[in-house]
Design an enzyme around this catalytic site. Structure first.
Site, PDB file in Angstrom:
ATOM      1  N   ASP A 140      36.985  39.823  37.910  1.00  0.00           N
ATOM      2  CA  ASP A 140      37.402  41.206  38.129  1.00  0.00           C
ATOM      3  C   ASP A 140      37.998  41.786  36.851  1.00  0.00           C
ATOM      4  O   ASP A 140      38.588  41.075  36.039  1.00  0.00           O
ATOM      5  CB  ASP A 140      38.453  41.284  39.241  1.00  0.00           C
ATOM      6  N   ARG A 195      29.285  44.194  37.923  1.00  0.00           N
ATOM      7  CA  ARG A 195      29.709  45.113  38.980  1.00  0.00           C
ATOM      8  C   ARG A 195      30.214  46.370  38.292  1.00  0.00           C
ATOM      9  O   ARG A 195      31.122  46.319  37.455  1.00  0.00           O
ATOM     10  CB  ARG A 195      30.824  44.495  39.821  1.00  0.00           C
TER      11      ARG A 195
END
Length: 305
Positions: free
Chosen positions: A132, A182
């Site tokens: 992330d 992402r």
């Protein structure tokens, strides 16, 4: 007003006293509607339910910014155990993690050692891992770590945030390693020196990033609840003949569930981002800051029995 709302919720996210209160009373404030449980064991049946509907999942143990080497190693063990349980329960799930929880701010050797342990285990059990992205002060260190790991492991991806001015260049710099990314708008409080202040610019930049990354031939996760972004992606892939195997839509657990199933019925891959753990407060506040519609969702969850 939208900028004011975002600043307000990001301010709340930084309050330690509210975080302590939230950990104690989380379920009373609807946390159980957006978090998969206090442990991965609690999340397993929820993941199985999503899988049975055809939805894929990525799980994230909530928490970041650990203060000691012991905490970082404890978080690493949690990731290792989660990988093993994903395999043991035959779950269609990936793992997402924050490198600040593994020691990024403490010592480079520590976070590298912890990531190597996790990636060795993930490769052993064929589990994909996404690093992330956090606030902009950690962007370069995170990308450097990702590029180094990508040389050794194919089952790893990371995240690019469209609200940062640098993100287009980051895509160019990463392209040599054929990254699995992402793409998101971004959810941290950033200054106008590093990030677009206007939502319209953030949205426009996300579209540009989606187009560039897909046309570069790389796997792309479009992580957005925004119908305009979703529709843009649909039209883009049709126009350029891009296979549905090259991208997926990602949405948060507990939000826009009907839309997730609609996309699935249209033949798209849909992955649900499911956090778990009791350190949910900062995550929840950032979700409220991201999208005004999430505020109504949260209030609805709070008032429902």
């Amino acid at each position: 007003m939208e900028a004011l709302n975002k600043s307000f919720f990001l301010f709340l996210a930084s309050r330690p006293s509210l975080d302590r209160f939230a950990k104690r009373w989380g379920s009373k404030f609807g946390a159980d509607k957006i978090v998969g449980g206090e442990s991965f064991e609690h999340a397993v049946p929820l993941i199985q339910s999503l899988n049975s509907q055809g939805l894929r999942v990525t799980v994230d143990h909530l928490g970041e910014f650990v203060a000691s080497e012991a905490e970082a190693r404890e978080r690493t063990l949690e990731c290792l155990q989660t990988i093993r349980m994903i395999s043991a329960h035959d779950l269609n799930s990936q793992l997402s993690l924050k490198v600040t929880s593994l020691g990024l701010d403490i010592n480079h050797d520590l976070v590298w050692e912890n990531m190597i342990q996790i990636m060795d285990e993930a490769r052993k059990y064929d589990v994909f891992v996404t690093i992330d992205m956090e606030d902009s002060s950690r962007t370069q260190a995170t990308l450097d770590l990702y590029k180094a790991l990508k040389k050794q492991y194919s089952n790893i991806g990371t995240v690019i945030q469209s609200y940062l001015y640098r993100s287009d260049q980051d895509l160019d710099d990463l392209n040599e390693v054929k990254p699995n990314l992402r793409l998101v708008k971004g959810a941290y409080k950033e200054s106008a020196e590093v990030a677009f202040p206007a939502k319209s610019d953030v949205d426009h930049n996300l579209k540009l990033l989606i187009k560039k990354h897909l046309l570069n031939g790389n796997y792309t996760a479009i992580a957005s609840h925004d119908d305009a972004i979703i529709q843009y992606t649909k039209e883009l892939v049709r126009e350029h003949g891009i296979s549905k195997d090259q991208f997926e839509f990602q949405m948060l657990y507990g939000m826009r569930s009907e839309r997730q199933l609609e996309l699935l019925s249209e033949g798209y891959t849909v992955r649900v981002y499911m956090p778990y753990g009791n350190d949910w407060y900062g995550y929840f506040m950032r979700r409220l800051a991201e999208r005004p519609a999430n505020i109504a969702f949260a209030l609805n969850g709070l008032l429902k029995k």
